[in-house]
Design an enzyme around this catalytic site. Sequence first.
Site, PDB file in Angstrom:
ATOM      1  N   ARG A 148       0.800  -1.234   0.000  1.00  0.00           N
ATOM      2  CA  ARG A 148       0.000   0.000   0.000  1.00  0.00           C
ATOM      3  C   ARG A 148       0.831   1.281   0.000  1.00  0.00           C
ATOM      4  O   ARG A 148       0.302   2.372  -0.190  1.00  0.00           O
ATOM      5  CB  ARG A 148      -0.955  -0.005   1.199  1.00  0.00           C
ATOM      6  N   ASN A 180       1.208   1.475   7.072  1.00  0.00           N
ATOM      7  CA  ASN A 180       0.868   0.685   5.894  1.00  0.00           C
ATOM      8  C   ASN A 180       0.731   1.533   4.639  1.00  0.00           C
ATOM      9  O   ASN A 180       0.780   1.017   3.539  1.00  0.00           O
ATOM     10  CB  ASN A 180      -0.439  -0.073   6.127  1.00  0.00           C
ATOM     11  N   ASN A 203      36.686  32.098  -7.621  1.00  0.00           N
ATOM     12  CA  ASN A 203      37.524  31.014  -7.100  1.00  0.00           C
ATOM     13  C   ASN A 203      37.757  29.902  -8.120  1.00  0.00           C
ATOM     14  O   ASN A 203      38.559  29.028  -7.905  1.00  0.00           O
ATOM     15  CB  ASN A 203      36.898  30.420  -5.836  1.00  0.00           C
TER      16      ASN A 203
HETATM   17  C1  UD1 Z   1      -0.125  -9.072  12.059  1.00  0.00           C
HETATM   18  C2  UD1 Z   1      -0.710 -10.165  12.947  1.00  0.00           C
HETATM   19  C3  UD1 Z   1      -2.007  -9.663  13.607  1.00  0.00           C
HETATM   20  C4  UD1 Z   1      -1.720  -8.382  14.375  1.00  0.00           C
HETATM   21  C5  UD1 Z   1      -1.070  -7.350  13.453  1.00  0.00           C
HETATM   22  C6  UD1 Z   1      -0.624  -6.156  14.261  1.00  0.00           C
HETATM   23  C7  UD1 Z   1      -0.101 -12.215  11.792  1.00  0.00           C
HETATM   24  C8  UD1 Z   1      -0.564 -13.327  10.932  1.00  0.00           C
HETATM   25  N1  UD1 Z   1      -0.993 -11.310  12.127  1.00  0.00           N
HETATM   26  O1  UD1 Z   1      -1.060  -8.841  11.028  1.00  0.00           O
HETATM   27  O2  UD1 Z   1      -2.489 -10.637  14.508  1.00  0.00           O
HETATM   28  O3  UD1 Z   1      -2.938  -7.869  14.887  1.00  0.00           O
HETATM   29  O4  UD1 Z   1       0.108  -7.897  12.829  1.00  0.00           O
HETATM   30  O5  UD1 Z   1      -0.162  -5.159  13.419  1.00  0.00           O
HETATM   31  O6  UD1 Z   1       1.035 -12.201  12.224  1.00  0.00           O
HETATM   32  N2  UD1 Z   1       6.326  -9.857   7.537  1.00  0.00           N
HETATM   33  C9  UD1 Z   1       7.456 -10.535   7.124  1.00  0.00           C
HETATM   34  N3  UD1 Z   1       7.330 -11.645   6.366  1.00  0.00           N
HETATM   35  C10 UD1 Z   1       6.119 -12.150   6.003  1.00  0.00           C
HETATM   36  C11 UD1 Z   1       4.960 -11.448   6.432  1.00  0.00           C
HETATM   37  C12 UD1 Z   1       5.099 -10.328   7.202  1.00  0.00           C
HETATM   38  O7  UD1 Z   1       8.571 -10.123   7.441  1.00  0.00           O
HETATM   39  O8  UD1 Z   1       6.106 -13.180   5.322  1.00  0.00           O
HETATM   40  C13 UD1 Z   1       6.479  -8.675   8.370  1.00  0.00           C
HETATM   41  C14 UD1 Z   1       5.931  -7.422   7.717  1.00  0.00           C
HETATM   42  O9  UD1 Z   1       6.933  -6.770   6.959  1.00  0.00           O
HETATM   43  C15 UD1 Z   1       5.500  -6.598   8.906  1.00  0.00           C
HETATM   44  C16 UD1 Z   1       5.114  -7.651   9.963  1.00  0.00           C
HETATM   45  O10 UD1 Z   1       5.730  -8.847   9.548  1.00  0.00           O
HETATM   46  O11 UD1 Z   1       6.566  -5.850   9.427  1.00  0.00           O
HETATM   47  C17 UD1 Z   1       3.616  -7.843  10.072  1.00  0.00           C
HETATM   48  O12 UD1 Z   1       3.113  -8.302   8.843  1.00  0.00           O
HETATM   49  P1  UD1 Z   1       1.721  -7.834   8.268  1.00  0.00           P
HETATM   50  O13 UD1 Z   1       1.456  -8.542   7.018  1.00  0.00           O
HETATM   51  O14 UD1 Z   1       1.652  -6.361   8.276  1.00  0.00           O
HETATM   52  O15 UD1 Z   1       0.767  -8.414   9.412  1.00  0.00           O
HETATM   53  P2  UD1 Z   1      -0.714  -8.030   9.646  1.00  0.00           P
HETATM   54  O16 UD1 Z   1      -1.544  -8.632   8.568  1.00  0.00           O
HETATM   55  O17 UD1 Z   1      -0.827  -6.604   9.906  1.00  0.00           O
END
Ligand code: UD1
Length: 457
Positions: free
Chosen positions: A16, A229, A388
């Site tokens: 996003r 995000n 200069n």
């Molecule tokens: C996640 C949690 C959710 C929580 C929320 C809080 C999971 C499945 N869900 O959801 O319960 O309420 O965070 O913000 O964990 N990332 C990786 N590798 C991956 C996927 C993600 O490094 O394969 C990192 C992302 O870059 C990010 C973080 O993990 O920094 C969270 O990932 P994101 O996809 O944003 O999780 P949410 O769906 O927000």
Amino acid sequence: MNPLHLVVLAAGKGTRMKSAQPKVLHAAAGLPLIEHVLRTADTVSPSSVVIVVGHQADAVQSAMASRPNVRFARQEPQLGTGHALLQAEQALDGAAGTVVLLSGDVPLLTPATLQALVSRHVETGAAATVLTAMVDDPAGYGRIERVDGRISAIVEHKDASPEQRQIREINSGIYAFDLQPLFGSLKQIGSANAQGEYYLPDLVRIYRDSGLTVETVTLDDPGEIFGVNSRKELAQIGQLLKMTRNDALMASGVTIVDPATAYIGPDVAIAPDTVIHPNVYLEGRTTIGSGCEIQCGVRIVNSTLEDNVFVNSYCVITDSHVASGARLGPFAHIRPDSHVGEDAHVGNFVELKKTTLGRGAKANHLAYLGDAVIGEKVNVGAGTITCNYDGKKKHQTTIEDGAFIGSDSQLIAPVTVGKGAYVAAGSSITENVPAGSLAISRGKQINKEGWVDRKKS
Ligand code: UD1
Ligand code: CA
């Protein structure tokens, strides 16, 4: 003795943001998002920090390479948060104690909350401790399910039933784990869910089923766990970080006329009784003494201002030093490696580059002073230019103490104007001017009397 390790997740794509740059490298309040997270991590003195990188791994890794004690684990492809943490297994091989998981895109977490999470986790001896928060709008977050008050599972929004979606307690995505059962259990997580991902929060149910204790710490201020995000959230979080910074500066005795428009970086130091006017940008390693006044629209980067300096509106100062009592601007440009001496004056439309202006010297109007050493109490007239550059090389101009440079003079470097010497207005100076002498180099004036009338007739 319970060693503390940190893992920071930074492999996600950040779709996003609609950016060619990795999300965690976008800056808020003068620092990349992940740098805010790492600075908070520093406050608990971890024995190791592992950053999980994946999407644009090289960019993230090279941006963070200069940080001491940071290691990287690659996650390729990105199959979810559970899979992401598993990638840190090798880096933490043989380690014991606690590992805290942070997200590289959640920069507002306070050191106090991080410490509270670690303390509670260690005191209770839990296998996992989840940081949770009560929020008004839980949409999108994982929900905390409880049985008899104790956490039993985390259900992702996309997998939740209508009843589960009513739950207002959410998962922050920040946890403390005991390292001992962690990696073995992570391998039990499956991907049979709405997103087809390996969900780290599934560990809660796995631990409960195998009789391991899971604890929670619930936040008073859910604002701390906001993640970035989108560009809009980046701006909102930047504003919050700026306000926190400005509040601290005001509490320490700095006057900020309009905190909403004072952009003061995290590594800037300002002494008490300095006044910062609206729309000021102070960046990098800038230090400002006491009793200074920084007028509106000023930008200062990696520079030092001693006490009682007055910077009038719309000046730009970069990589330079300004001694006490000096006055600058409006519209002065102080470029790198310049040194403005005590009580010196630099006026409007004056540009300095690699130039030292001595104590009490004045260049009040319209001048370019580059590669110059200018002595004490020198007066540089309006329109003076140090020539200069010969098209290939830069050359030095030296103006010794007490010299007077008449308006609209060109000093063609390399050249020296000796102590107390005068240069007549409108002169092009190509040869050194001995101390105490007057140099004059301009066409002699001729008045042709009656010329206009003769021309007309
Ligand atoms: C996640 C949690 C959710 C929580 C929320 C809080 C999971 C499945 N869900 O959801 O319960 O309420 O965070 O913000 O964990 N990332 C990786 N590798 C991956 C996927 C993600 O490094 O394969 C990192 C992302 O870059 C990010 C973080 O993990 O920094 C969270 O990932 P994101 O996809 O944003 O999780 P949410 O769906 O927000
Ligand atoms: Ca996700």
